[in-house]
Design a protein around this motif. Structure first.
Motif, PDB file in Angstrom:
ATOM      1  N   GLY A  19      -4.799   9.861  41.224  1.00 24.49           N
ATOM      2  CA  GLY A  19      -5.589  10.263  40.066  1.00 24.49           C
ATOM      3  C   GLY A  19      -6.910  10.895  40.454  1.00 24.49           C
ATOM      4  N   LEU A  20      -7.534  10.387  41.528  1.00 22.50           N
ATOM      5  CA  LEU A  20      -8.808  10.944  41.989  1.00 22.50           C
ATOM      6  C   LEU A  20      -8.620  12.368  42.508  1.00 22.50           C
ATOM      7  CD1 LEU A  20     -11.802  10.540  42.586  1.00 22.50           C
ATOM      8  CD2 LEU A  20     -11.166   9.475  44.764  1.00 22.50           C
ATOM      9  N   VAL A  21      -7.563  12.591  43.285  1.00 21.84           N
ATOM     10  CA  VAL A  21      -7.298  13.932  43.814  1.00 21.84           C
ATOM     11  C   VAL A  21      -6.945  14.899  42.686  1.00 21.84           C
ATOM     12  CG1 VAL A  21      -5.724  15.285  45.254  1.00 21.84           C
ATOM     13  CG2 VAL A  21      -6.640  13.129  46.106  1.00 21.84           C
ATOM     14  N   VAL A  22      -6.161  14.434  41.716  1.00 28.58           N
ATOM     15  CA  VAL A  22      -5.812  15.291  40.578  1.00 28.58           C
ATOM     16  C   VAL A  22      -7.065  15.671  39.791  1.00 28.58           C
ATOM     17  CG1 VAL A  22      -4.639  15.316  38.343  1.00 28.58           C
ATOM     18  CG2 VAL A  22      -3.444  14.485  40.368  1.00 28.58           C
ATOM     19  N   LEU A 158     -12.945   6.557  38.447  1.00 28.88           N
ATOM     20  CA  LEU A 158     -13.586   6.572  39.763  1.00 28.88           C
ATOM     21  C   LEU A 158     -14.308   7.896  40.002  1.00 28.88           C
ATOM     22  CD1 LEU A 158     -14.151   5.304  42.492  1.00 28.88           C
ATOM     23  CD2 LEU A 158     -11.882   6.045  43.259  1.00 28.88           C
ATOM     24  N   ALA A 159     -13.692   9.006  39.623  1.00 31.65           N
ATOM     25  CA  ALA A 159     -14.335  10.314  39.775  1.00 31.65           C
ATOM     26  C   ALA A 159     -15.621  10.384  38.958  1.00 31.65           C
ATOM     27  CB  ALA A 159     -13.372  11.426  39.357  1.00 31.65           C
ATOM     28  N   SER A 160     -15.604   9.815  37.762  1.00 31.40           N
ATOM     29  CA  SER A 160     -16.802   9.820  36.916  1.00 31.40           C
ATOM     30  C   SER A 160     -17.903   8.965  37.526  1.00 31.40           C
ATOM     31  CB  SER A 160     -16.452   9.314  35.513  1.00 31.40           C
ATOM     32  OG  SER A 160     -15.493  10.144  34.893  1.00 31.40           O
ATOM     33  N   ASP A 167     -25.103  12.712  40.935  1.00 30.09           N
ATOM     34  CA  ASP A 167     -25.724  13.681  40.024  1.00 30.09           C
ATOM     35  C   ASP A 167     -24.908  14.962  39.895  1.00 30.09           C
ATOM     36  OD1 ASP A 167     -27.918  12.019  39.463  1.00 30.09           O
ATOM     37  OD2 ASP A 167     -28.952  12.674  41.287  1.00 30.09           O
ATOM     38  N   GLU A 168     -23.592  14.818  39.916  1.00 33.37           N
ATOM     39  CA  GLU A 168     -22.705  15.962  39.688  1.00 33.37           C
ATOM     40  C   GLU A 168     -22.435  16.055  38.186  1.00 33.37           C
ATOM     41  OE1 GLU A 168     -21.543  18.226  41.675  1.00 33.37           O
ATOM     42  OE2 GLU A 168     -22.103  17.448  43.657  1.00 33.37           O
ATOM     43  N   ASP A 169     -23.429  16.527  37.453  1.00 28.19           N
ATOM     44  CA  ASP A 169     -23.357  16.522  35.998  1.00 28.19           C
ATOM     45  C   ASP A 169     -22.255  17.430  35.462  1.00 28.19           C
ATOM     46  OD1 ASP A 169     -25.476  14.755  35.917  1.00 28.19           O
ATOM     47  OD2 ASP A 169     -26.985  16.338  35.771  1.00 28.19           O
ATOM     48  N   ALA A 170     -22.021  18.558  36.126  1.00 25.24           N
ATOM     49  CA  ALA A 170     -20.981  19.476  35.649  1.00 25.24           C
ATOM     50  C   ALA A 170     -19.603  18.820  35.724  1.00 25.24           C
ATOM     51  CB  ALA A 170     -21.001  20.760  36.483  1.00 25.24           C
ATOM     52  N   LEU A 171     -19.370  18.084  36.793  1.00 28.86           N
ATOM     53  CA  LEU A 171     -18.097  17.378  36.922  1.00 28.86           C
ATOM     54  C   LEU A 171     -18.001  16.230  35.927  1.00 28.86           C
ATOM     55  CD1 LEU A 171     -15.417  16.866  38.434  1.00 28.86           C
ATOM     56  CD2 LEU A 171     -16.705  15.455  40.054  1.00 28.86           C
ATOM     57  N   LEU A 172     -19.082  15.487  35.766  1.00 31.88           N
ATOM     58  CA  LEU A 172     -19.081  14.332  34.868  1.00 31.88           C
ATOM     59  C   LEU A 172     -18.822  14.749  33.423  1.00 31.88           C
ATOM     60  CD1 LEU A 172     -19.444  11.299  34.594  1.00 31.88           C
ATOM     61  CD2 LEU A 172     -21.914  11.665  34.414  1.00 31.88           C
ATOM     62  N   ARG A 173     -19.291  15.930  33.046  1.00 32.48           N
ATOM     63  CA  ARG A 173     -19.049  16.402  31.683  1.00 32.48           C
ATOM     64  C   ARG A 173     -17.572  16.657  31.417  1.00 32.48           C
ATOM     65  NH1 ARG A 173     -24.020  19.219  32.489  1.00 32.48           N
ATOM     66  NH2 ARG A 173     -22.894  21.072  33.202  1.00 32.48           N
TER      67      ARG A 173
END
Length: 308
Positions: A19-22, A158-160, A167-173
């Motif tokens: 799931g993390l890699v996906v 986990l990715a979130s 501080d990877e806000d673009a990914l977290l969104r």
């Protein structure tokens, strides 16, 4: 069934790694801006998790030096196929890490390959159990659905958490709302499978097995003075009260509480809520996977019911 903890750990941690890699692959294909160092560290973490899962799967083998033989039946065995796809998934994740540019913008074929291998691995793992028609709890489409949704939900949470910490806000969104949605979908699918399995009735009975037509037929002894392989490996020995409590535990810790943490974080709460969601989900997913194996009623238990 009597679950081997090595298989419980393997299926839980490998599913989360997939799931993390996906999640990372989908973000890359969607053009989400991420730091190269963050992507590299996340890929290494996923590869490490999958490797730990692979190594843990050796725990229940009696002759570990013969484990390589598991791949020989790949034409007909889902287990053999899983034994081939899992190392390929780990290797591809490490290849993506090795070829990752400094800016994190990997060639399209790397995340695409990761998506294909993750999907194949979920298919192989789930079909090991779904293809066993004599175990009614597993022989259903929801087995594959649950493996995918639970693994993907764990990977997105986990990715979130990693994105919030870095501080990877673009990914977290992207991963935050997706994590909440997949968690709720996983909860609904797992609840549906629990409801279905609770309504199942064995196709065979003591009456049909023995040919005795008496209205009341009760077995009081299995005919042995001690336990045997059949009584140890095909029944967990836990009480119904234990199973009921465990079911509520994994529903709460594996789905409900992480979803509440995700909702709180998305509503403007602190970023550490994602870390709390991961901490809650780990024991919840391990309990869920143990319950998945333990709930399966092997037909042989119609005979080996009581150790006298």
């Amino acid at each position: 069934m009597n679950p081997a903890m090595s298989v419980v750990v393997f299926t839980a941690i490998a599913g989360a790694a997939q799931g993390l890699v996906v999640a990372l692959a989908m973000a890359t294909l969607m053009g989400v801006a991420m730091q190269g160092g963050f992507v590299a560290n996340t890929l290494l973490l996923a590869a490490a998790m999958a490797t730990v899962g692979l190594l843990s799967s050796f725990g229940h083998l009696g002759r570990k030096e013969r484990a390589w033989r598991a791949v020989l039946m790949w034409r007909t065995s889902w287990l053999s196929r899983e034994c081939l796809v899992l190392p390929a998934f780990i290797g591809w994740t490490l290849l993506w890490w090795a070829l990752l540019p400094a800016d994190g913008a990997a060639p399209v074929w790397l995340p695409l390959g990761a998506l294909v291998l993750a999907a194949l691995l979920w298919l192989c793992t789930a079909m090991i159990y779904a293809c066993l028609r004599f175990i009614q709890e597993w022989a259903q489409p929801l087995t594959l659905v649950n493996f995918i949704l639970i693994g993907q939900g764990a990977g997105l949470v986990l990715a979130s958490a990693l994105a919030a910490g870095a501080d990877e806000d673009a990914l977290l969104r992207r991963t935050g709302p997706a994590a909440l949605g997949v968690l709720l979908a996983a909860l609904a699918a797992r609840w549906a499978s629990l409801a279905r399995n609770a309504a199942l009735r064995p196709k065979s009975t003591l009456h049909s097995a023995t040919g005795i037509r008496t209205p009341r037929l009760v077995q009081t002894s299995m005919g042995m003075s001690a336990g045997a392989f059949n009584t140890r490996e095909f029944f967990h020995g836990r009480t119904q009260a234990f199973l009921k409590n465990l079911r509520w535990l994994f529903l709460l810790c594996g789905f409900v509480l992480p979803a509440l943490c995700a909702a709180g974080a998305l509503a403007g709460g602190p970023g550490w809520l994602w870390g709390l969601a991961v901490a809650l989900q780990v024991p919840g997913l391990l309990a869920e996977r143990w319950f998945f194996f333990a709930q399966a009623r092997h037909p042989q238990n119609l005979y080996y019911q009581v150790v006298s």
